[in-house]
Design an enzyme around this catalytic site. Sequence first.
Site, PDB file in Angstrom:
ATOM      1  N   GLU A 166       0.484  -1.464  -0.025  1.00  0.00           N
ATOM      2  CA  GLU A 166      -0.312   0.229   0.061  1.00  0.00           C
ATOM      3  C   GLU A 166       0.969   1.181   0.204  1.00  0.00           C
ATOM      4  O   GLU A 166       0.958   2.072   0.788  1.00  0.00           O
ATOM      5  CB  GLU A 166      -1.222   0.035   1.402  1.00  0.00           C
ATOM      6  CG  GLU A 166      -1.729  -0.953   1.397  1.00  0.00           C
ATOM      7  CD  GLU A 166      -3.123  -0.935   2.266  1.00  0.00           C
ATOM      8  OE1 GLU A 166      -2.771   0.162   3.205  1.00  0.00           O
ATOM      9  OE2 GLU A 166      -3.995  -1.532   2.430  1.00  0.00           O
ATOM     10  N   GLU A 352      -5.567  -8.500   1.012  1.00  0.00           N
ATOM     11  CA  GLU A 352      -6.101  -8.043   2.298  1.00  0.00           C
ATOM     12  C   GLU A 352      -7.302  -8.159   2.015  1.00  0.00           C
ATOM     13  O   GLU A 352      -7.696  -7.438   1.179  1.00  0.00           O
ATOM     14  CB  GLU A 352      -5.290  -6.786   2.667  1.00  0.00           C
ATOM     15  CG  GLU A 352      -4.192  -6.845   3.476  1.00  0.00           C
ATOM     16  CD  GLU A 352      -3.566  -6.246   4.178  1.00  0.00           C
ATOM     17  OE1 GLU A 352      -4.236  -5.235   5.026  1.00  0.00           O
ATOM     18  OE2 GLU A 352      -2.467  -5.519   4.650  1.00  0.00           O
TER      19      GLU A 352
HETATM   20  C1  FCB Z   1      -4.621  -1.927   5.673  1.00  0.00           C
HETATM   21  C2  FCB Z   1      -3.239  -2.570   6.223  1.00  0.00           C
HETATM   22  C3  FCB Z   1      -3.187  -3.640   7.300  1.00  0.00           C
HETATM   23  C4  FCB Z   1      -4.091  -3.072   8.145  1.00  0.00           C
HETATM   24  C5  FCB Z   1      -5.256  -3.248   6.981  1.00  0.00           C
HETATM   25  C6  FCB Z   1      -6.363  -2.993   8.366  1.00  0.00           C
HETATM   26  O1  FCB Z   1      -4.234  -0.900   5.015  1.00  0.00           O
HETATM   27  O2  FCB Z   1      -1.804  -2.586   5.619  1.00  0.00           O
HETATM   28  O3  FCB Z   1      -1.374  -3.817   7.731  1.00  0.00           O
HETATM   29  O4  FCB Z   1      -3.795  -2.415   9.174  1.00  0.00           O
HETATM   30  O5  FCB Z   1      -5.182  -2.189   6.660  1.00  0.00           O
END
Ligand code: FCB
Length: 455
Positions: A166, A352
């Site tokens: 990110e 994620e």
């Molecule tokens: C993302 C991050 C991860 C976590 C999630 C909830 O932006 O990559 O580390 O904090 O959010």
Amino acid sequence: MTEKDFPPGFRWGTATAAYQIEGAVAEDGRGPTIWDDFVRRPGAVRRGDTGDIACDHYHRWHDDFDLLDELGVNAYRFSIAWSRILPDGAGRINGAGLDFYERLTDDLLQRGISPMVTLYHWDLPSALQARGGWAARETADRFGEYVRVVADRLGDRVPQWLTLNEPYCSAFVGHLDGLHAPGIRDEATAVTAVHHLLLAHARGVEALRAANVVGEVGITLNLTSVRPASADSDDVAAAQRVDLFENRLFLDPLFRGRYPDDARSFYAGVTDFAFVRDGDLRAISAPLDFMGVNYYERHAVEANPADPVRGWHRVPPESPTITGIAVEPQGLREVLERVTREYTPLPVYVTETGLALFDYADPSGAINDAEREEYFRAHIDAARQAMHAGVPLAGFYPWSLMDNFEWAWGYGCRYGMYYVDYATQQRIPKRSALWYRDFLAAREVPRLTPVRAAE
Ligand code: FCB
């Protein structure tokens, strides 16, 4: 969902990041990072929480990997802390740091769980921040050197590498909003950081390729699904602006080798992009092997009459969760399909996605996170639909294995499938963990055999 829906070899995982779970911040030669510094700033993190101890994963990793076995995943995404490998960000190598991540990697491989290794999940060594951090071009070169050191030790066995997690958050949340380390609020610095992060990605890819790693190489972007709140041309233009800095500012350089045409006009009063040098964009767009997508947000955008040129508003969702974001699985399908349609035919991984809740143990000791169970079910279904629509989806990694240090929220909200009782460090499976375990068991997910370089 039926057995056929996901292809054999599909990676079912879960994800974590070093600073959020490891603790042991001053152990075995680890150097300080911008997060160690930021958490000590009054007001930066809720209740003054820090990652000093976190989930104590540094000492408990083996038991935590037993949880992966219990879930039945065949993949696991974790990150390497740069400052455990190079405590000063550059120069002196700390063998104990390499040993630690080698133990993690080898143990996962022995269990038939395929490691996906993130090389940078926001924890820049403090020594490099002192030399300018992501505002300095040299930081990209230092990243390349660090990656080379890691690749020399683990390049013969790690199946999948992610250079950055990110970069949007590193650049904008860290340098424009000031809500993450290093806590800077300056738009020109933030846009400069975007470019230097992308350049670091390029240097990382070069280092991995030069080391002839056996694994695949990718990057993870957090992509949002942005739409105008109405057909009104001002709202449409505002949504395009948000799409520019949330998505296209990263996707275009990586997959088209250029910044979007509207980037220069949008940032006209902020920066002239003089930080871009000959060859940068060619390096940034060097071929990858796969693409990682983190998905949390879908939002409707309207114009801001007070600032028609650069302004925008997010329309607050009707049913926000505790972070203010709504649950919108459809958005995951949209971002996945967009990546495939507009940018790249590469295999895509959902690296994620997850839901923050104020979980608690009820009097019987159970943690009944029905909403998270439903969130995962719906997002897996949305990913499946994207796959049927032509997205070469290859894996799904819910965030997160266990509750952990949630950046500016500290321990104030939870994302885990395992509940962490921070007083005792006990891990307790929540309802969502039991659901995911059953979901995987029903699919008879095969463990993956490791790739190894020829001796
Ligand atoms: C993302 C991050 C991860 C976590 C999630 C909830 O932006 O990559 O580390 O904090 O959010």
